[in-house]
Design a protein around this motif. Sequence first.
Motif, mmCIF file in Angstrom:
data_model
loop_
_atom_site.group_PDB
_atom_site.id
_atom_site.type_symbol
_atom_site.label_atom_id
_atom_site.label_comp_id
_atom_site.label_asym_id
_atom_site.label_seq_id
_atom_site.Cartn_x
_atom_site.Cartn_y
_atom_site.Cartn_z
ATOM 1 N N ASP B 96 0.738 -1.285 0.031
ATOM 2 C CA ASP B 96 0.089 0.028 -0.101
ATOM 3 C C ASP B 96 0.784 1.184 0.027
ATOM 4 O O ASP B 96 2.101 1.074 0.007
ATOM 5 C CB ASP B 96 -1.065 -0.088 1.139
ATOM 6 C CG ASP B 96 -0.205 -0.092 2.475
ATOM 7 O OD1 ASP B 96 0.889 0.284 2.518
ATOM 8 O OD2 ASP B 96 -1.046 -0.283 3.446
ATOM 9 N N GLU B 97 0.040 2.386 -0.041
ATOM 10 C CA GLU B 97 0.989 3.556 -0.262
ATOM 11 C C GLU B 97 1.925 3.968 0.914
ATOM 12 O O GLU B 97 2.996 4.327 0.888
ATOM 13 C CB GLU B 97 -0.284 4.760 -0.177
ATOM 14 C CG GLU B 97 0.422 6.112 -0.760
ATOM 15 C CD GLU B 97 -0.852 7.407 -0.805
ATOM 16 O OE1 GLU B 97 -1.756 7.161 -0.472
ATOM 17 O OE2 GLU B 97 -0.219 8.554 -1.047
ATOM 18 N N LYS B 98 1.484 3.500 2.070
ATOM 19 C CA LYS B 98 2.329 3.553 3.488
ATOM 20 C C LYS B 98 3.318 2.903 3.312
ATOM 21 O O LYS B 98 4.582 3.534 3.641
ATOM 22 C CB LYS B 98 1.352 3.078 4.553
ATOM 23 C CG LYS B 98 1.612 3.890 5.890
ATOM 24 C CD LYS B 98 0.743 3.513 6.866
ATOM 25 C CE LYS B 98 1.446 3.496 8.173
ATOM 26 N NZ LYS B 98 0.722 2.896 9.395
ATOM 27 N N ALA B 99 3.447 1.604 2.675
ATOM 28 C CA ALA B 99 4.489 0.857 2.646
ATOM 29 C C ALA B 99 5.641 1.399 1.626
ATOM 30 O O ALA B 99 6.830 1.437 1.604
ATOM 31 C CB ALA B 99 4.517 -0.761 2.450
ATOM 32 N N VAL B 100 5.014 1.922 0.396
ATOM 33 C CA VAL B 100 5.879 2.650 -0.691
ATOM 34 C C VAL B 100 6.438 3.790 -0.471
ATOM 35 O O VAL B 100 7.802 3.794 -0.729
ATOM 36 C CB VAL B 100 4.994 2.247 -1.988
ATOM 37 C CG1 VAL B 100 5.821 3.035 -3.332
ATOM 38 C CG2 VAL B 100 4.363 0.910 -2.367
ATOM 39 N N GLY B 101 5.639 4.659 0.270
ATOM 40 C CA GLY B 101 6.280 6.050 0.720
ATOM 41 C C GLY B 101 7.075 6.563 -0.527
ATOM 42 O O GLY B 101 6.471 6.506 -1.585
ATOM 43 N N GLU B 102 8.185 7.121 -0.169
ATOM 44 C CA GLU B 102 8.939 8.003 -0.954
ATOM 45 C C GLU B 102 9.463 7.197 -2.227
ATOM 46 O O GLU B 102 9.814 7.728 -3.239
ATOM 47 C CB GLU B 102 10.177 8.403 -0.426
ATOM 48 C CG GLU B 102 9.806 9.585 0.875
ATOM 49 C CD GLU B 102 9.801 10.820 -0.014
ATOM 50 O OE1 GLU B 102 10.602 11.374 -0.710
ATOM 51 O OE2 GLU B 102 8.445 11.227 -0.142
ATOM 52 N N ALA B 103 9.427 5.635 -2.081
ATOM 53 C CA ALA B 103 9.783 5.013 -3.074
ATOM 54 C C ALA B 103 9.251 4.968 -4.478
ATOM 55 O O ALA B 103 9.537 4.778 -5.560
ATOM 56 C CB ALA B 103 9.661 3.489 -2.600
ATOM 57 N N THR B 104 7.945 5.667 -4.525
ATOM 58 C CA THR B 104 6.807 5.607 -5.499
ATOM 59 C C THR B 104 7.668 6.439 -6.588
ATOM 60 O O THR B 104 7.565 5.934 -7.758
ATOM 61 C CB THR B 104 5.530 6.064 -4.943
ATOM 62 O OG1 THR B 104 4.953 6.460 -6.213
ATOM 63 C CG2 THR B 104 5.850 7.598 -4.275
#
Lengths: 324, 189
Positions: B96-104
């Motif tokens: 999810d977005e929380k896990a991906v964070g800045e890596a997106t």
Amino acid sequence: MTQLTDQWQPSASLAALKQRAALFRTIRAFFETRDVLEVDTPLLSRYGVTDLHLENLVTHISRYPEHTFYLQTSPEYAMKRLLAAYQVSIYQLSKVFRDDEVGRHHNPEFTMLEWYRVGFQMSDLIAEVVTLLETVLGERPIHQFTYQQVFQHYLSINPLTASVAELQTCLSHYSHVADLAQREQDRDTLLQLALALVIEPQLTPAAITIISHFPTSQAALAQVDPEDPRVALRFEVYVGGVELANGYQELTDVEVQRERFTQDNQLRAHFGKSQKPVDHRLLHALAAGLPECSGVALGVDRLLLLQTKKSAIRQILPFDVTCA
Amino acid sequence: MANYSTNEFKAGLKIMQDGEPCNIIENEVVKPGKGQAFNRVKIRKLISGKVVEKTFKSGESVEGADVADMELAYLYNDGEFWHFMNNETFEQLAADEKAVGEATKWLVEQDVCTLTLWNGSPIAVTPPNFVELEVVDTDPGLKGDTAGTGGKPATLSTGAVVRVPLFVQIGEIVKVDTRSGEYVSRVQK
């Protein structure tokens, strides 16, 4: 770094080893001029210590298979037997051994300077420790507190009267110790947590800081202060954020010493540690008569660390435990 | 999950604290000569990313955290989740977005990323150290500078904005260090 390695090279530079040798010479000259006799008592003894927080390394001698021998955590008991027998001031510069201590400021085998001054009050010995430290480290500001004062100064709490709950509340303001303080119920452990992890890091690094008059519950082998039985005539010395020395106006009363040994073993049992045999030769020596004296043990490796402005004890040991 | 005693503490060990998996960054023993020994540790909380210090009595034990790193290839984003695949088992995982964070902003299809899993679920995504991305927007007017003094901002295909030398043009592919967010070089198409 605490992993064992197969490195053959020394962990200290040649320059550090020369400074080490020079420090040994300075120390011996210091005591020579003061007419204090150098002794070298056995480090292998049939008895260890009963202290709750000290563990001896143990070994065996095949000639005496029924006995356990203990590598000494400090030469204190043997030196006190000498004091009782000969009543003269003595010092010892030797290796000592403590189990369970490996780290930036800890090596299981380290060099200790321990000395006893016959006829000295605690204040006389503190002055002599300061003189030795200034001989090695140069002149420094001297900050002297009682245990009570240092707690009141840095934590605004009286360590002699505060309850466990009050100590917990006080420590809850320091995030790095708050959780542990909440789950800890032992008063002395909370006091030690406060001193080692909250107060010590705030002491002026450049100063020689002396903290004296520890609570009687942490008297170790110090006399109880005749003027205030809540505290003992025990002191510690800190420089550069590290504990450098621990000293006492020595307990000379054999019955009190016997009680302390018993209390130590009761505490060990309470905390789930093995009971330790009591060195009755020390008790016999005290019964024969230990002269009124003060004594102190000083970590020489740490002193060298401060003198050479290095950060880890392995840098000033020929071989630290990881490559010993 | 097993418990760890303080004498097993070392950098990299994963433990539970405050209900969150944490990574030990530093561990130091503080032992008063005549007192209780303590372990003072610096830990990074793996979900919030916060670095905090904690103290334990030496000999205490602490719950371990079931945290593992897996190398997975990035597939696509469906608007809510980022999907990754294990190139050997073809098993897929969604972060999810929380896990991906800045890596997106560094995710390139087929690039192999490191996913940190806690109890089997992704809690962090670490992109490869270097990624190659197309410049989709940059000021084309600035030319002639080859020394790269200062440079100019360029928007990459993932939306990331990096400073590039003045000679870099729209449509070119650049190599970027994801750890610093800095331009490394141009890449021949």
